[in-house]
Design a protein around this motif. Sequence first.
Motif, PDB file in Angstrom:
ATOM      1  N   THR A 236       8.630  -3.747  -4.011  1.00 55.99           N
ATOM      2  CA  THR A 236       7.933  -3.608  -5.202  1.00 55.99           C
ATOM      3  C   THR A 236       6.724  -4.463  -5.300  1.00 55.99           C
ATOM      4  N   VAL A 237       7.202  -5.812  -5.188  1.00 49.91           N
ATOM      5  CA  VAL A 237       5.854  -6.592  -5.388  1.00 49.91           C
ATOM      6  C   VAL A 237       5.156  -6.688  -4.315  1.00 49.91           C
ATOM      7  N   LEU A 238       5.480  -6.457  -3.064  1.00 55.81           N
ATOM      8  CA  LEU A 238       4.332  -6.306  -2.113  1.00 55.81           C
ATOM      9  C   LEU A 238       3.744  -5.460  -1.963  1.00 55.81           C
ATOM     10  N   ALA A 239       4.295  -4.125  -2.550  1.00 59.64           N
ATOM     11  CA  ALA A 239       3.533  -2.802  -2.601  1.00 59.64           C
ATOM     12  C   ALA A 239       2.390  -2.976  -3.705  1.00 59.64           C
ATOM     13  N   LEU A 240       2.660  -3.504  -4.806  1.00 62.52           N
ATOM     14  CA  LEU A 240       1.700  -3.830  -5.821  1.00 62.52           C
ATOM     15  C   LEU A 240       0.864  -4.900  -5.523  1.00 62.52           C
ATOM     16  N   ALA A 241       1.075  -5.477  -4.523  1.00 61.08           N
ATOM     17  CA  ALA A 241      -0.033  -6.691  -4.396  1.00 61.08           C
ATOM     18  C   ALA A 241      -1.245  -6.212  -3.900  1.00 61.08           C
ATOM     19  N   PRO A 242      -2.233  -6.868  -4.186  1.00 61.13           N
ATOM     20  CA  PRO A 242      -3.696  -6.412  -3.814  1.00 61.13           C
ATOM     21  C   PRO A 242      -3.820  -6.672  -2.279  1.00 61.13           C
ATOM     22  N   GLY A 243      -4.869  -5.895  -1.801  1.00 66.96           N
ATOM     23  CA  GLY A 243      -5.111  -5.912  -0.475  1.00 66.96           C
ATOM     24  C   GLY A 243      -4.714  -4.801   0.365  1.00 66.96           C
ATOM     25  N   ASP A 244      -5.409  -4.427   1.519  1.00 61.23           N
ATOM     26  CA  ASP A 244      -5.314  -3.306   2.375  1.00 61.23           C
ATOM     27  C   ASP A 244      -5.275  -3.537   3.508  1.00 61.23           C
ATOM     28  N   PRO A 245      -4.056  -3.304   4.211  1.00 56.29           N
ATOM     29  CA  PRO A 245      -4.044  -3.488   5.839  1.00 56.29           C
ATOM     30  C   PRO A 245      -5.238  -3.188   6.730  1.00 56.29           C
ATOM     31  N   PHE A 246      -5.686  -2.125   6.403  1.00 55.58           N
ATOM     32  CA  PHE A 246      -6.841  -1.478   6.890  1.00 55.58           C
ATOM     33  C   PHE A 246      -7.998  -1.670   6.360  1.00 55.58           C
ATOM     34  N   GLY A 247      -8.231  -2.633   5.378  1.00 51.72           N
ATOM     35  CA  GLY A 247      -9.560  -2.832   4.809  1.00 51.72           C
ATOM     36  C   GLY A 247     -10.685  -3.432   5.705  1.00 51.72           C
TER      37      GLY A 247
END
Length: 319
Positions: free
Chosen positions: A25-36
């Motif tokens: 949950t924490v990692l899913a809510l963290a900002p950032g996009d792996p395909f940014g």
Amino acid sequence: MGTYLLRRLLIAVPSLLGISIVLYTVLALAPGDPFGEMLLNPNVPPEVVQNLRRQFGLDDPIWLRYFHWLAAMLKGQWGFSFISRIDVDRLILQRLPVTLAVIGLSQVLALLIALPVGIYSAARPYSWFDRIASTLAFVGFSLPTFFTGLLLILLFSIKLDWLPFVYRADLSATGWQWWWEEIKQSIMPIAVLGLFQGASWTRYVRSSMLDVIRLDYVTTARSKGLRERTVVLKHVVRNAMIPVVTLVALTMPQVFGGAVVTEQIFRVPGIGSLLIDAIQRNDTPVVMAVTFVFACLVIAFNLIADLLYGWLDPRISYR
């Protein structure tokens, strides 16, 4: 013991399940996009990025993504690295041998320092040896590992030019020459972690020994005419090791966290550097897998410590 071990393993299941829910949950809510980074590339159409997000389920609700991850984990599939483009379990297995070698040898070095120094200091309290050992121990665990690492690099790599300060995984040497190069580049990372842990554990070993050495049964053993060496090694050390075992077991997972800094300093291609790189590049599957492995280590070493209690103290029974 078998019943006790089975019960502890069953208790560990809901613990790991709860830890995985929090981590995911924490990692899913963290900002950032792996395909940014792809979105910033004009040569990559937005439709391609959307298809990738849909393929990896990044647009699904968090609870659904978690259940997909959990089902894959139960099948032995740890996920797919967005950056390295390979399976996460393969990526971790590539880095794991280096980390285990460095951490394992550093802990052996720490125990070889802490046990004899702590035991002898407690057997000769307030002697010159005890005062010097206590002073060095205070200095040792007061200095952070990144500072000690930089000092060793300045001394042995830059000033004396004895040891390499960058760990190379692609050594071109073969045979005994390969082993020699591997030993040379492993000395400083192992020394940094081992000296830090050894200094900390020395104080705990000494304190635990002093608590036991004053007990009545030790006085009784001395009054029987036993040699001091026999009294200390046979009657004191075994009981004094119970809190030390707890400390070592609980700090072992922390050593993996401390190795993150050490691996960054010496460029060791281990789990720590993999975790830092994955965090910086938003490679969520790798971060999730590595942090979950750390959580499993905490539970595993707690169980190992509990099992060792019965061997050290026969009065402890497993029920």
